[in-house]
Design an enzyme around this catalytic site. Structure first.
Site, PDB file in Angstrom:
ATOM      1  N   HIS A 333      23.690  94.792   4.312  1.00 41.59           N
ATOM      2  CA  HIS A 333      24.692  94.443   3.301  1.00 41.59           C
ATOM      3  C   HIS A 333      24.814  92.955   2.984  1.00 41.59           C
ATOM      4  O   HIS A 333      25.408  92.584   1.972  1.00 41.59           O
ATOM      5  CB  HIS A 333      26.063  94.979   3.742  1.00 41.59           C
ATOM      6  N   TYR A 447      41.609  99.591   1.223  1.00 38.92           N
ATOM      7  CA  TYR A 447      40.632  98.706   0.581  1.00 38.92           C
ATOM      8  C   TYR A 447      39.769  99.549  -0.343  1.00 38.92           C
ATOM      9  O   TYR A 447      39.250 100.588   0.063  1.00 38.92           O
ATOM     10  CB  TYR A 447      39.772  98.094   1.694  1.00 38.92           C
ATOM     11  N   SER A 449      36.522  98.810  -2.914  1.00 38.12           N
ATOM     12  CA  SER A 449      35.596  97.762  -3.330  1.00 38.12           C
ATOM     13  C   SER A 449      35.409  97.782  -4.851  1.00 38.12           C
ATOM     14  O   SER A 449      35.326  98.845  -5.452  1.00 38.12           O
ATOM     15  CB  SER A 449      34.277  98.039  -2.615  1.00 38.12           C
ATOM     16  N   THR A 460      32.137  90.865  -4.658  1.00 42.48           N
ATOM     17  CA  THR A 460      33.086  91.967  -4.831  1.00 42.48           C
ATOM     18  C   THR A 460      34.496  91.412  -4.770  1.00 42.48           C
ATOM     19  O   THR A 460      34.714  90.309  -4.280  1.00 42.48           O
ATOM     20  CB  THR A 460      32.953  93.016  -3.708  1.00 42.48           C
TER      21      THR A 460
END
Length: 619
Positions: A333, A447, A449, A460
């Site tokens: 990532h 959360y 994204s 992001t």
């Protein structure tokens, strides 16, 4: 690339006004805190806004003006990922699984592996030739997502085309991450990793049963090697009957990053430097698994972590193909976000299914694969063998503690919800809020994204789906639905939907609060300024302890996507709202019950659909 006039400041990721960030932060805190806690947090915010926060903000703005070539979040964000010492497995790397090839006979492992590999290399060629059109983010699709607009924008000189797009609220997405898709790896280093790319390398890395093979997929002129040759080489690898190695080196990529950095140094000093270079610089990593996929839960576990022997978790991505042709990408990532991976994924699916390089009738080339394919071997001493054994034990324990479950809600999806003038995403997020409240009796940090690729080097931003609106609505649905008419319940849902859509739009335009506060905190650390009280407030810690971590993936190419929870007592929620159904894939560690949570999600969706259809809600 976003084409930007030098005088224009539209392109850079905007830094929100400090007072907007504080206001948004307090709005997001409201549903999570009682009155006393909220008053304290308000005080911290006030003194931050009038004191250190103001100074830091001004320094951040000045620094951003000096660094027009990038965004204010890019450096700190890379640092956050690369300095993290936890294993990349489960903590960071997600997966996306492809739908099967619509033509069933193409789902043979060898055929699919060949077609997906060739399509991936075609994508690489298109990208490197500068022919990959940027995707466009449409804030107002009715105006800009049209053929007329696309034709028009092609006629405008490139220095001005961004203005044309901006005028109709359409933003060509930043493509600065794409070059790391290929020939790239994350290298473990003590205290902070490095990203490595060597775009001159022409070979593919193939893993099978823990063995490593490489062969060229591009010739000396940079053209794709013929598909029948690639097919022959993969067939040769699939026919290797050697048992799995006793000490599979791939486990090391699942270790704590400092431990792995030290072991990698040992690998180098044992004479494996060139072998590691071959692995790091390979175009990508193709993993051929020796078993079919049993069901969607097995699919998630296999693509998210597998058994640790047959993935190189540090590669920018692993393309995984099981015995029955089930395929997925698993990606690291730090180099990039889901939006870059999804673009690649969609194009490769489309190309491999619509213009496949080989058919079930194709014969592999008559070539000597034993010469073309090189099997890599690692020299291991006792310390490395011990390191691999320990890595395996840690890996096995970690993946054993993870449960994954899913639901497919068949009663309706995007079409029905849009007819009701509701945002499909808002409704599903509301279902998560209701489900958690029903299961655990409280509202927690959530959360979602959101990509900011509409801006140069955007990454992001966070949408915060837990709001005073979702809390009020959830409590009404769970505690006293019978006291309210269907119309009143619908009204509560409308308020949630409007507010959620506003948050999403703001986040996509770089107007959230999470990245701004993160960057100010990062700046304070860099400048050696004592951490402002705002960040020491327990409420700040709590809102960043994301018990519900969610991400949506809807694409005709995607069967399923998923990731692990980001905190030990959390849920990792991958979901998709299709035209007529809703899919939800949830992961959890022993502290949480994923099955029960999904039952609560299903109940919440049923209740909302009943309210929308004017039917009574069963308590």
């Amino acid at each position: 690339m976003i084409i930007c006039h030098p005088a224009s400041d539209h392109c850079g990721l905007p830094i929100p006004k400090l007072e907007d960030t504080i206001r948004r932060y307090l709005n997001a805190q409201k549903p999570l805190l009682d009155d006393d806690q909220f008053r304290k947090t308000e005080q911290f915010c006030k003194s931050f806004e009038n004191g250190t926060g103001r100074e830091l903000h001004e320094q951040l703005v000045a620094q951003d003006k000096r660094n027009k070539h990038t965004s204010y979040i890019s450096g700190p964000w890379f640092d956050m990922y690369l300095a993290a010492r936890d294993s990349v497995v489960l903590n960071f790397n997600p997966f996306m699984a492809f739908n099967p090839d619509p033509k069933s006979e193409y789902n043979d492992q060898l055929i699919r592996a060949t077609n997906l590999t060739v399509s991936a290399i075609r994508f690489l060629k298109t990208f490197r030739a500068g022919l990959l059109e940027p995707e466009v983010f449409h804030l107002n699709p009715a105006k800009s997502d049209t053929n007329t607009f696309k034709r028009l924008i092609r006629l405008v000189p490139s220095s001005l085309s961004w203005y044309g797009a901006y005028f109709v609220n359409a933003y060509p997405l930043d493509m600065s991450q794409y070059f790391r898709l290929f020939n790239s790896s994350r290298l473990p280093k003590s205290s902070r990793d490095e990203l490595f790319t060597n775009d001159k390398a022409r070979h593919l890395l193939v893993l099978r049963k823990g063995h490593f093979y490489v062969f060229d997929v591009l010739d000396q002129d940079g053209n794709v090697v013929s598909a029948s040759e690639i097919q022959a080489h993969l067939k040769y690898i699939l026919s290797d009957n050697n048992p799995a190695p006793e000490f599979p080196v791939a486990y090391l990529t699942s270790e704590n990053r400092d431990v792995w950095a030290e072991l990698r140094q040992k690998l180098v000093s044992c004479g494996n430097e060139e072998t590691l270079r071959s692995v790091d610089s390979a175009v990508f990593c193709l993993c051929l698994d020796d078993f079919p996929i049993k069901d969607l839960i097995h699919l998630s576990h296999n693509m998210l972590h597998g058994d640790g022997t047959n993935r190189w978790f540090d590669k920018s991505f692993n393309l995984i193909i099981a015995k029955d042709g089930t395929a997925a990408v698993h990606f690291e990532h730090s180099w990039g976000d889901g939006i870059a991976m999804l673009r690649f994924f969609n194009e490769v699916f489309k190309d491999s299914t619509q213009t496949p390089a080989i058919t079930p009738q194709s014969q592999p080339a008559a070539t000597d694969s034993s010469v073309a394919v090189q099997k890599l071997s690692f020299k291991l001493d006792d310390a490395l063998k011990a390191g691999i054994t320990t890595a395996k034990e840690k890996f096995d324990a970690a993946v054993k503690s993870l449960t994954i479950d899913f639901i497919q809600f068949q009663r309706g999806g995007k079409e029905f919800l849009k007819q009701q003038k509701l945002s499909p995403d808002a409704v599903v997020q509301l279902a998560f809020q209701m489900a958690f409240l029903r299961q655990y009796g409280k509202t927690v940090a959530t959360y979602e994204s959101c990509s900011t690729a509409a801006f140069k080097h955007g990454r992001t931003e966070t949408v915060r789906p837990a709001s005073i609106f979702t809390k009020r609505c959830s409590e009404t649905f769970i505690r006293e639905p019978s006291k309210h008419s269907a119309g009143e319940l619908q009204q509560l849902m409308v308020e949630c939907s409007k507010y959620h859509s506003q948050l999403t739009k703001e986040a996509a335009m770089g107007q959230g609060f999470d990245r701004h506060l993160f960057a100010l905190r990062y700046l304070a650390a860099v400048k050696g300024i004592p951490l402002p009280e705002l960040y020491l407030d327990p409420a700040y810690g709590q809102i960043n302890h994301n018990v519900l971590s969610t991400s949506t993936l809807t694409s005709p190419a995607v069967n399923l996507g998923g990731f692990a929870p980001v905190v030990p007592d959390g849920f990792g929620i991958g979901y998709a709202v299709h035209d007529s159904w809703i899919g939800c894939n949830v992961s959890a560690y022993p502290g949480r019950n994923a099955r029960e949570f999904l039952q609560c999600v299903e109940k919440s969706l049923e209740d909302m659909f009943n309210a929308l259809e004017g039917k009574p809600i069963k308590t």
